[in-house]
Design a protein around this motif. Structure first.
Motif, PDB file in Angstrom:
ATOM      1  N   THR A 355      60.943  50.344 -45.965  1.00  0.00           N
ATOM      2  CA  THR A 355      61.191  49.205 -46.865  1.00  0.00           C
ATOM      3  C   THR A 355      62.348  49.514 -47.788  1.00  0.00           C
ATOM      4  N   ALA A 356      62.280  50.621 -48.486  1.00  0.00           N
ATOM      5  CA  ALA A 356      63.453  51.087 -49.222  1.00  0.00           C
ATOM      6  C   ALA A 356      64.544  51.409 -48.200  1.00  0.00           C
ATOM      7  N   GLY A 357      65.769  51.216 -48.616  1.00  0.00           N
ATOM      8  CA  GLY A 357      66.878  51.477 -47.713  1.00  0.00           C
ATOM      9  C   GLY A 357      67.282  50.288 -46.871  1.00  0.00           C
ATOM     10  N   LEU A 358      66.477  49.218 -46.888  1.00  0.00           N
ATOM     11  CA  LEU A 358      66.801  48.021 -46.121  1.00  0.00           C
ATOM     12  C   LEU A 358      67.477  46.988 -47.008  1.00  0.00           C
ATOM     13  N   LYS A 359      68.276  46.164 -46.389  1.00  0.00           N
ATOM     14  CA  LYS A 359      68.903  45.057 -47.109  1.00  0.00           C
ATOM     15  C   LYS A 359      67.884  43.942 -47.253  1.00  0.00           C
ATOM     16  N   VAL A 360      67.528  43.633 -48.483  1.00  0.00           N
ATOM     17  CA  VAL A 360      66.579  42.553 -48.764  1.00  0.00           C
ATOM     18  C   VAL A 360      67.198  41.620 -49.792  1.00  0.00           C
TER      19      VAL A 360
END
Length: 865
Positions: A355-360
């Motif tokens: 989840t962290a590290g993803l483009k959201v």
């Protein structure tokens, strides 16, 4: 007068001479149109009048009577975003979002008359709109996306809802021992994990953290608490990603409560790019502790060992039989468990993040594009009065005499004087301003310094400062002898002017005095520091003051102090009820503080082989940030010397790192030229940091360094820097006309801040810092005459507009083996020296003073062909 607003016709009882902005905000309660300048220079107040964009601060009610007005609130229909709103969300075309409603409305008008505009026409249509955060490239992409999306729209996302205040107020959480706080009075039953942290132990302590805590409730929702705040940098989304990552829940289940001094853990302030390394780490720890606590509850329920269980998507399950699972909510329902971080928690390595590290998407984007996001200047309470404080003509002005007699005749306005503070309050904000304008005051005289004498003034007004912020000196080797005995040395001075932060939302505060408690809602980067300021000003204990910080319209280091909160609190206590105080744009320039001016003297010497031998660097006035060079130099002396500033000065994005990096990187370029060596290779052979060397190399390659233009008016320059554990490199290509007109053709910038938590937002931050740095490099400067600021308006103080922004390419280096560092500040520090060095490459003129091209032309007139 009759007016149709967002399809609803009604009678408006306001004076016909009232501005349309005042009508839609104060009479109709529509806050999407913003007060940004009051002079038609920022575009934040744009609405449609019969389909045409109008600056509502410049239009009276009489001028639009009988017409149809559409504000940003009127664009979304039947629960769906307008295609333009949807495009701004999809492209993340905002940061703080204060300018967004005006941009969206103007774009709707543009596409109505030009369904497929090219980037040039988009820039022209939006030229009067300011985005101080620097989202210009994304805004252009959003406009073009909307043009090509037809009438397709998307549902308005539901915003996460923070917990409500408890019925009875207790002691602020940061003044209560971590395990004694009444968490479950604030939230439902469930599980709480807490990291106690440690507050500063004395008044002058700069650092200290109250930790973090997190609640998992009976619905399976997660609420995390931090003392950090969000002024546009979107640490709200990035920090939420880290919580979701460590708890193994969907991001939509996480709510982050920020900057509320009653319930948030103590935090010294949101500055120094410390959100990721400090709050990020703390929130990860409490999330891991909560996850482990949930696993233990499930293990007890099933009579198995914790090692046999796994956590995925908000449930705990048996690893060997995933059908045996239980949701977080069911595990904690009916419980009141508090778990303290043990220190043995194991964080998820960045290379395993899901989840962290993803483009959201930015979590607050939907509210910003629809006008429902409430900034501090939008807040209203029943019975609220409007207040203003008499501004000082300059920062250190002392009130010598005051005559209130003329102002006392303004009906409905109460005048107040407490010491040097003169204020007015009433129901009608125009009447309050009119009364304050009738106050006759005399003040002390300022120092007689002006812009052209500022450097000499600072040199001749050195001062001694005890403790933090005082003079610094560091010596290695014998630089004085090395410079004296070297056959090749260089001496140069570099100057940096005062510049203003210019957040698009001027400072505002709403204060309410009730039941012996003062509550203040305001935009500040230091909520706990402001709580102390309010308490001291009112003679109250800190436990009787609450400061709440909604996400606000930009700060850039300029919203640390609490004068606006103190003003509102003083007036609210006098009124015995709620009072809102907001600065005008002129007050934002003259009453706030500025980025410090600097005079920097550099002496250097090189050896026979051209290598760096000695370095003597003195910064007068602006600060010691980034004073140490990232280069190997055997003999060096580094000094910072405070001066008696004639203007109020304080923190600014990257502090003094911008000034020090400008002087250093221009001087390094000069040394490379002195020894006839390629500026890139000269840096690389002296760099002591391999990560910075890699970023420089990657940026130079992308910019085409080896085939770069040289001379005849076209040049490519580069600069790098290491600050706050981030590495930045920037290449700028410029074009200089024979008459000296400067155009920045393109910028390539690379950034390494360790593991990347939120890549879309990180790129947005780097672009924004680059554009903000562009203003300081090219034309931003406070004009000082006789000790007074002479350009306190957006019409006279120029910040980057769409026509100033070149194509910007960003290279992000994701180092998953490193911990995340902050990103809001470091990218700004290499812009000015890269442009200065590019000017030298283009025309052979070395410019050592900022701004480089006031009025668009480099100093000294034309250059020879």
């Amino acid at each position: 007068m009759r007016l149709t607003v967002n399809g609803v016709e009604g009678e408006i009882g306001a004076d016909p001479a009232t501005s349309l902005l005042r009508v839609v905000r104060e009479e109709l309660g529509l806050t999407g149109a913003k007060y940004g300048c009051g002079e038609g220079e920022c575009g934040a107040c744009t609405v449609l009048v019969d389909g045409e964009p109008r600056l509502s601060c410049q239009v009276t009610l009489a001028e639009v009577a009988g017409g149809a007005v559409t504000t940003v609130e009127g664009l979304a229909a039947e629960g769906n975003l307008h295609p333009v709103q949807a495009a701004f969300v999809a492209e993340e075309a905002l940061q703080c979002g204060f300018c967004t409603s005006g941009m969206v409305v103007a774009t709707v008008a543009l596409l109505g008359r030009d369904p497929d505009p090219d980037p040039g026409r988009v820039r022209s249509a939006l030229e009067q709109h300011l985005c101080r955060c620097g989202a210009h490239p994304r805004i252009i992409r959003a406009v073009q996306r909307a043009a090509h999306s037809g009438r397709e729209s998307r549902a308005v996302p539901v915003e996460p809802v923070p917990p409500s205040d408890p019925a009875e107020r207790g002691a602020p959480f940061d003044l209560t021992a971590a395990l004694d706080r009444p968490y479950f009075n604030l939230m439902s039953d469930g599980l709480v994990s807490v990291l106690a942290g440690q507050a500063p132990t004395h008044e002058g302590a700069r650092w200290g953290s109250g930790g973090a805590f997190l609640h998992v409730g009976g619905t399976g929702g997660v609420t995390a608490f931090t003392g950090k705040v969000d002024g546009g940098q979107d640490n709200r989304t990035a920090l939420s990603q880290l919580v979701a990552e460590e708890l193994r829940v969907d991001l939509s289940r996480v709510v982050l409560v920020m900057g509320d001094t009653d319930f948030s853990p103590f935090d010294v302030g949101t500055f120094g790019s410390r959100s990721m390394p400090d709050a990020g780490l703390e929130l990860r720890l409490v999330a891991v502790a909560a996850r482990e606590g949930l696993v233990e509850l499930a293990a007890e329920r099933w009579g198995v060992g914790p090692g046999e269980l796994d956590v995925r998507d908000g449930v705990v399950l048996v690893s060997s039989d995933p059908s045996r699972q239980v949701g977080f909510g069911e595990l904690v329902r009916g419980r009141r468990d508090i778990r303290e971080v043990s220190g043995a928690e194991v964080l998820t390595p960045p290379d395993l993040w899901r989840t962290a590290g993803l483009k959201v998407g930015r979590r607050t984007s939907p509210a910003a594009v629809t006008g429902s996001k409430l900034f501090p200047s939008d807040l209203v309470l029943p019975g609220m009065l409007h207040g203003r404080i008499l501004p000082r003509p300059f920062a250190a002005a002392e009130l010598r005499s005051v005559d209130l007699s003329a102002a006392e005749g303004v009906a409905g306005v109460q005048l107040i004087r407490e010491g040097d503070v003169v204020g007015a309050l009433g129901e009608d904000p125009d009447a309050v301003s009119r009364a304050l304008g009738m106050v006759r005051a005399t003040w002390s005289e300022p120092p007689g310094v002006s812009s052209d004498s500022l450097a000499q003034y600072l040199r001749s007004h050195l001062r001694t400062v005890e403790g933090w912020g005082g003079a610094q000196s560091e010596v290695e080797g014998d630089p004085e002898s090395a410079i004296a005995t070297s056959s090749r040395h260089l001496t140069a001075s570099y100057t940096i002017p005062y510049i203003a932060h210019v957040p698009l939302e001027p400072r505002a505060a709403l204060a309410n005095w009730s039941g012996g408690v003062m509550t203040v809602w305001t935009g500040t980067q230091r909520p706990f520091g402001v709580r102390r300021e309010v308490a001291e000003a009112l003679g109250l204990p800190e436990s009787a003051v609450r400061v709440v910080v909604p996400d606000f319209g930009g700060g850039f280091g300029g919203k640390h102090s609490g004068e606006i909160a103190v003003s509102a609190a003083l007036l609210a206590r006098r009124a015995d009820g709620p009072v809102r105080v907001g600065w005008t744009r002129e007050e934002e320039f003259t009453q706030g503080y500025l980025r410090p001016a600097a005079v920097i003297d550099v002496k250097s010497a090189v050896g026979e082989d051209g290598s760096l031998l000695a370095w003597d660097f003195l910064n007068i006035n602006s600060g010691a940030a980034a004073l140490r060079p990232p280069y190997r130099i055997p003999h060096l002396r580094l000094r910072y010397q405070p001066a008696d500033s004639p203007l109020r000065q304080g923190s600014y994005r990257a502090l003094a790192a911008t000034a020090n990096n400008f002087a250093r990187e221009v001087h390094i370029d000069e040394l490379a030229h002195l020894v006839a060596e390629d500026p890139l290779q000269y840096r690389l052979r002296h760099l002591s940091d391999p990560r910075l060397a890699e970023v420089l190399g990657r940026v130079a390659e992308r910019a085409g360094w080896d085939s770069r233009p040289r001379g005849n008016g076209r040049g490519l320059g580069l600069a790098g820097g290491l600050e706050k554990d981030g590495r930045i490199a920037t290449c700028a290509e410029v074009e200089v006309s024979p008459g000296g007109d400067l155009r920045v053709v393109r910028i390539v910038t690379g950034f390494d801040c360790g593991a990347i938590v939120s890549p879309g937002n990180l790129q947005n931050q780097v672009e924004g810092a680059t554009i903000m740095g562009l203003g300081g490099a090219l034309f931003e400067a406070i004009e000082l005459e006789g000790g007074r600021i002479r350009n306190p308006s957006l019409g006279r103080y120029r910040v980057p507009r769409f026509s100033d922004v070149p194509p910007i390419e960003v290279i992000l280096v994701d180092r998953t083996e490193e911990e995340p560092a902050g990103a809001g500040e470091t990218p700004i520090i290499a812009v000015a020296p890269a442009i200065s060095n590019a000017i030298f490459a283009a025309v052979g003129r070395r410019i050592r003073s900022l701004p480089l091209a006031p009025g668009g032309t480099i100093g000294g007139g034309s250059w020879p062909r």
